[in-house]
Design a protein around this motif. Structure first.
Motif, PDB file in Angstrom:
ATOM      1  N   VAL A   1       1.687   3.659   5.626  1.00 40.29           N
ATOM      2  CA  VAL A   1       0.224   4.015   5.430  1.00 40.29           C
ATOM      3  C   VAL A   1      -0.689   4.808   4.488  1.00 40.29           C
ATOM      4  O   VAL A   1       0.088   5.990   4.381  1.00 40.29           O
ATOM      5  CB  VAL A   1      -0.261   4.265   6.897  1.00 40.29           C
ATOM      6  N   PHE A   2      -0.522   4.188   3.192  1.00 41.88           N
ATOM      7  CA  PHE A   2      -1.162   5.216   2.334  1.00 41.88           C
ATOM      8  C   PHE A   2      -2.925   5.322   2.649  1.00 41.88           C
ATOM      9  O   PHE A   2      -3.139   4.559   2.167  1.00 41.88           O
ATOM     10  CB  PHE A   2      -0.959   3.886   0.599  1.00 41.88           C
ATOM     11  N   SER A   3      -2.727   6.683   2.719  1.00 42.69           N
ATOM     12  CA  SER A   3      -4.233   6.869   3.234  1.00 42.69           C
ATOM     13  C   SER A   3      -4.079   8.526   3.323  1.00 42.69           C
ATOM     14  O   SER A   3      -3.063   9.773   3.778  1.00 42.69           O
ATOM     15  CB  SER A   3      -4.222   6.545   4.576  1.00 42.69           C
ATOM     16  N   LYS A   4      -5.611   9.145   2.927  1.00 42.43           N
ATOM     17  CA  LYS A   4      -6.049  10.246   3.111  1.00 42.43           C
ATOM     18  C   LYS A   4      -6.330  11.027   4.234  1.00 42.43           C
ATOM     19  O   LYS A   4      -6.719  11.307   4.394  1.00 42.43           O
ATOM     20  CB  LYS A   4      -6.638  11.337   1.689  1.00 42.43           C
ATOM     21  N   THR A   5      -7.381   9.988   5.027  1.00 40.17           N
ATOM     22  CA  THR A   5      -7.867   9.750   6.578  1.00 40.17           C
ATOM     23  C   THR A   5      -7.487   9.561   7.668  1.00 40.17           C
ATOM     24  O   THR A   5      -7.590   9.885   8.443  1.00 40.17           O
ATOM     25  CB  THR A   5      -9.609   8.535   6.317  1.00 40.17           C
TER      26      THR A   5
ATOM     27  N   VAL B   1      13.895 -10.256   7.996  1.00 39.89           N
ATOM     28  CA  VAL B   1      14.106  -9.676   6.936  1.00 39.89           C
ATOM     29  C   VAL B   1      14.333  -8.091   6.715  1.00 39.89           C
ATOM     30  O   VAL B   1      13.060  -7.389   7.576  1.00 39.89           O
ATOM     31  CB  VAL B   1      14.219  -9.827   5.716  1.00 39.89           C
ATOM     32  N   GLU B   2      15.284  -6.724   7.402  1.00 40.34           N
ATOM     33  CA  GLU B   2      15.075  -5.436   7.043  1.00 40.34           C
ATOM     34  C   GLU B   2      13.989  -5.466   6.473  1.00 40.34           C
ATOM     35  O   GLU B   2      14.831  -5.224   4.726  1.00 40.34           O
ATOM     36  CB  GLU B   2      16.219  -4.407   7.587  1.00 40.34           C
ATOM     37  N   HIS B   3      12.997  -4.764   6.012  1.00 40.41           N
ATOM     38  CA  HIS B   3      11.878  -4.088   5.194  1.00 40.41           C
ATOM     39  C   HIS B   3      10.980  -2.845   5.838  1.00 40.41           C
ATOM     40  O   HIS B   3      11.063  -2.557   7.067  1.00 40.41           O
ATOM     41  CB  HIS B   3      11.688  -4.606   4.767  1.00 40.41           C
ATOM     42  N   VAL B   4      10.450  -2.582   4.908  1.00 45.80           N
ATOM     43  CA  VAL B   4       9.573  -1.072   5.094  1.00 45.80           C
ATOM     44  C   VAL B   4       8.111  -1.973   5.100  1.00 45.80           C
ATOM     45  O   VAL B   4       7.805  -2.778   3.960  1.00 45.80           O
ATOM     46  CB  VAL B   4       9.094  -0.121   4.335  1.00 45.80           C
ATOM     47  N   MET B   5       7.182  -2.132   5.711  1.00 42.32           N
ATOM     48  CA  MET B   5       6.021  -2.699   5.165  1.00 42.32           C
ATOM     49  C   MET B   5       5.252  -1.740   5.173  1.00 42.32           C
ATOM     50  O   MET B   5       4.752  -0.038   5.241  1.00 42.32           O
ATOM     51  CB  MET B   5       4.786  -3.197   6.440  1.00 42.32           C
ATOM     52  N   VAL B   6       4.892  -1.204   3.786  1.00 37.25           N
ATOM     53  CA  VAL B   6       3.534  -1.446   3.224  1.00 37.25           C
ATOM     54  C   VAL B   6       2.640  -1.544   3.160  1.00 37.25           C
ATOM     55  O   VAL B   6       1.814  -2.615   2.600  1.00 37.25           O
ATOM     56  CB  VAL B   6       4.205  -0.295   1.368  1.00 37.25           C
ATOM     57  N   MET B   7       1.293  -0.647   3.589  1.00 42.32           N
ATOM     58  CA  MET B   7      -0.142  -1.008   3.476  1.00 42.32           C
ATOM     59  C   MET B   7      -1.211   0.153   3.189  1.00 42.32           C
ATOM     60  O   MET B   7      -0.475   1.498   3.383  1.00 42.32           O
ATOM     61  CB  MET B   7      -0.328  -1.175   5.022  1.00 42.32           C
ATOM     62  N   GLY B   8      -2.489   0.062   3.261  1.00 42.46           N
ATOM     63  CA  GLY B   8      -3.605   1.118   3.094  1.00 42.46           C
ATOM     64  C   GLY B   8      -4.120   0.824   4.514  1.00 42.46           C
ATOM     65  O   GLY B   8      -4.047   0.670   5.362  1.00 42.46           O
ATOM     66  N   ALA B   9      -5.378   2.616   4.251  1.00 41.56           N
ATOM     67  CA  ALA B   9      -5.410   2.886   5.406  1.00 41.56           C
ATOM     68  C   ALA B   9      -6.772   1.701   6.052  1.00 41.56           C
ATOM     69  O   ALA B   9      -6.247   1.193   7.197  1.00 41.56           O
ATOM     70  CB  ALA B   9      -6.215   3.903   5.484  1.00 41.56           C
ATOM     71  N   THR B  10      -7.526   0.718   5.342  1.00 41.15           N
ATOM     72  CA  THR B  10      -7.986  -0.603   6.398  1.00 41.15           C
ATOM     73  C   THR B  10      -7.327  -1.387   6.542  1.00 41.15           C
ATOM     74  O   THR B  10      -7.532  -1.509   7.781  1.00 41.15           O
ATOM     75  CB  THR B  10      -9.002  -0.761   4.909  1.00 41.15           C
TER      76      THR B  10
ATOM     77  N   THR C   1       4.326  -5.179   0.937  1.00 36.16           N
ATOM     78  CA  THR C   1       2.972  -4.780   1.031  1.00 36.16           C
ATOM     79  C   THR C   1       2.465  -5.806   2.244  1.00 36.16           C
ATOM     80  O   THR C   1       3.055  -7.024   2.154  1.00 36.16           O
ATOM     81  CB  THR C   1       1.892  -5.053   0.109  1.00 36.16           C
ATOM     82  N   ILE C   2       1.383  -5.316   3.113  1.00 40.00           N
ATOM     83  CA  ILE C   2       0.619  -6.571   4.254  1.00 40.00           C
ATOM     84  C   ILE C   2      -0.802  -5.675   3.376  1.00 40.00           C
ATOM     85  O   ILE C   2      -1.086  -5.089   3.756  1.00 40.00           O
ATOM     86  CB  ILE C   2       1.109  -6.017   5.458  1.00 40.00           C
ATOM     87  N   GLY C   3      -1.544  -7.334   2.821  1.00 40.49           N
ATOM     88  CA  GLY C   3      -2.933  -6.898   3.071  1.00 40.49           C
ATOM     89  C   GLY C   3      -3.148  -5.862   2.154  1.00 40.49           C
ATOM     90  O   GLY C   3      -2.073  -5.300   0.721  1.00 40.49           O
ATOM     91  N   SER C   4      -4.059  -5.166   2.285  1.00 36.10           N
ATOM     92  CA  SER C   4      -4.086  -3.675   1.480  1.00 36.10           C
ATOM     93  C   SER C   4      -4.711  -4.135  -0.515  1.00 36.10           C
ATOM     94  O   SER C   4      -4.666  -3.430  -0.964  1.00 36.10           O
ATOM     95  CB  SER C   4      -2.800  -3.042   1.730  1.00 36.10           C
ATOM     96  N   ALA C   5      -5.331  -4.862  -0.671  1.00 35.29           N
ATOM     97  CA  ALA C   5      -5.638  -4.879  -1.928  1.00 35.29           C
ATOM     98  C   ALA C   5      -6.160  -3.770  -2.554  1.00 35.29           C
ATOM     99  O   ALA C   5      -5.524  -3.560  -4.145  1.00 35.29           O
ATOM    100  CB  ALA C   5      -7.441  -5.655  -2.228  1.00 35.29           C
ATOM    101  N   THR C   6      -7.148  -2.578  -2.335  1.00 38.01           N
ATOM    102  CA  THR C   6      -6.914  -1.733  -3.501  1.00 38.01           C
ATOM    103  C   THR C   6      -5.689  -1.005  -3.499  1.00 38.01           C
ATOM    104  O   THR C   6      -5.501  -0.882  -4.676  1.00 38.01           O
ATOM    105  CB  THR C   6      -8.295  -0.486  -2.364  1.00 38.01           C
ATOM    106  N   LEU C   7      -4.473  -0.342  -2.061  1.00 36.33           N
ATOM    107  CA  LEU C   7      -3.416  -0.394  -2.762  1.00 36.33           C
ATOM    108  C   LEU C   7      -2.654  -1.141  -3.693  1.00 36.33           C
ATOM    109  O   LEU C   7      -2.000  -0.355  -4.734  1.00 36.33           O
ATOM    110  CB  LEU C   7      -2.780  -0.048  -1.846  1.00 36.33           C
ATOM    111  N   ILE C   8      -2.436  -2.126  -3.284  1.00 37.38           N
ATOM    112  CA  ILE C   8      -2.282  -3.349  -4.754  1.00 37.38           C
ATOM    113  C   ILE C   8      -2.647  -2.623  -6.264  1.00 37.38           C
ATOM    114  O   ILE C   8      -2.005  -3.037  -6.829  1.00 37.38           O
ATOM    115  CB  ILE C   8      -2.560  -4.783  -4.270  1.00 37.38           C
ATOM    116  N   ARG C   9      -3.700  -3.241  -6.110  1.00 35.53           N
ATOM    117  CA  ARG C   9      -4.279  -2.356  -7.142  1.00 35.53           C
ATOM    118  C   ARG C   9      -3.499  -1.039  -8.231  1.00 35.53           C
ATOM    119  O   ARG C   9      -3.030  -1.345  -9.289  1.00 35.53           O
ATOM    120  CB  ARG C   9      -5.769  -2.495  -7.654  1.00 35.53           C
ATOM    121  N   SER C  10      -3.878  -0.035  -6.939  1.00 30.25           N
ATOM    122  CA  SER C  10      -2.830   1.015  -7.777  1.00 30.25           C
ATOM    123  C   SER C  10      -1.449   0.856  -8.081  1.00 30.25           C
ATOM    124  O   SER C  10      -0.635   1.569  -8.730  1.00 30.25           O
ATOM    125  CB  SER C  10      -3.396   1.355  -6.387  1.00 30.25           C
ATOM    126  N   LEU C  11      -0.944  -0.182  -6.807  1.00 30.93           N
ATOM    127  CA  LEU C  11       0.600   0.011  -7.693  1.00 30.93           C
ATOM    128  C   LEU C  11       0.814  -0.584  -8.323  1.00 30.93           C
ATOM    129  O   LEU C  11       1.606   0.059  -9.908  1.00 30.93           O
ATOM    130  CB  LEU C  11       1.368  -0.835  -6.056  1.00 30.93           C
TER     131      LEU C  11
END
Length: 185
Positions: free
Chosen positions: A79-83, A43-52, A117-127
């Motif tokens: 990828v949501f990241s400041k680093t 299925v066409e979609h955008v994968m969303v994840m954090g830096a880790t 989302t894929i993985g990314s527990a910290t990002l999921i909490r923020s979302l």
């Protein structure tokens, strides 16, 4: 408007990693789970994840020869990241450095292409904290890790109501629970 789905893999008692069964999918992989993953990737979609998660996955997809990795490379990834800074090694990846509370609503308004989302527990909490999650799907694995579990997947999430929209049994062992996120309590 894009829908944002959070996918979580969990033991029955809510852990996302560690424990005595540290094999992939806690040792419960199988043809049904593989087929479910392939269907999701088709299925066409955008994968969303954090830096880790990005760092881990970018390394894994370069080292292993899983058939799903080619499809993952084709899909757009955020990828949501400041680093992290471009260029990134995993194709079709964009770094988002803006705060999620402003970036995600703008991304959701772009078109109808779903985000997952894929993985990314910290990002999921923020979302969840910013009321940005539309659906949550929990794949429950038949194991308990009460004494040795690591990474409780629901810890730190705000109190919200969930409306069950579907269930699926996979390989006669795994249960997928699909919920639409309701209101905060």
């Amino acid at each position: 408007m894009r829908e944002l789905t959070v996918d979580m893999f969990s033991t029955l008692d809510g852990f996302g990693g560690g424990g005595p069964q540290s094999a992939p999918y806690w040792g419960y992989g199988g043809p049904g789970l593989d087929a479910w993953i392939e269907r999701q990737l088709a299925v066409e979609h955008v994968m969303v994840m954090g830096a880790t998660t990005y760092r881990t996955m970018a390394e894994v997809v370069q080292q292993d020869d899983d058939p799903s990795f080619a499809r993952m490379a084709e899909l757009p990834k955020l990828v949501f990241s400041k680093t992290l800074t471009p260029p990134l090694s995993w194709p079709n990846t964009t770094v988002v450095s803006e705060p999620i509370e402003t970036a995600v609503p703008a991304l959701k308004a772009l078109d109808d292409l779903p985000m997952r989302t894929i993985g990314s527990a910290t990002l999921i909490r923020s979302l969840f904290e910013h009321d940005l999650v539309d659906r949550v799907r929990v794949m429950v694995f038949p194991t308990l890790h009460g004494r040795t579990g690591e990474g409780p997947v629901f810890a730190g999430l705000p109190d919200v109501t969930l409306d069950l929209v579907g269930t699926e049994t996979i390989d006669d062992r795994l249960v997928l629970l699909d919920y639409r996120v309701g209101e905060r309590l």
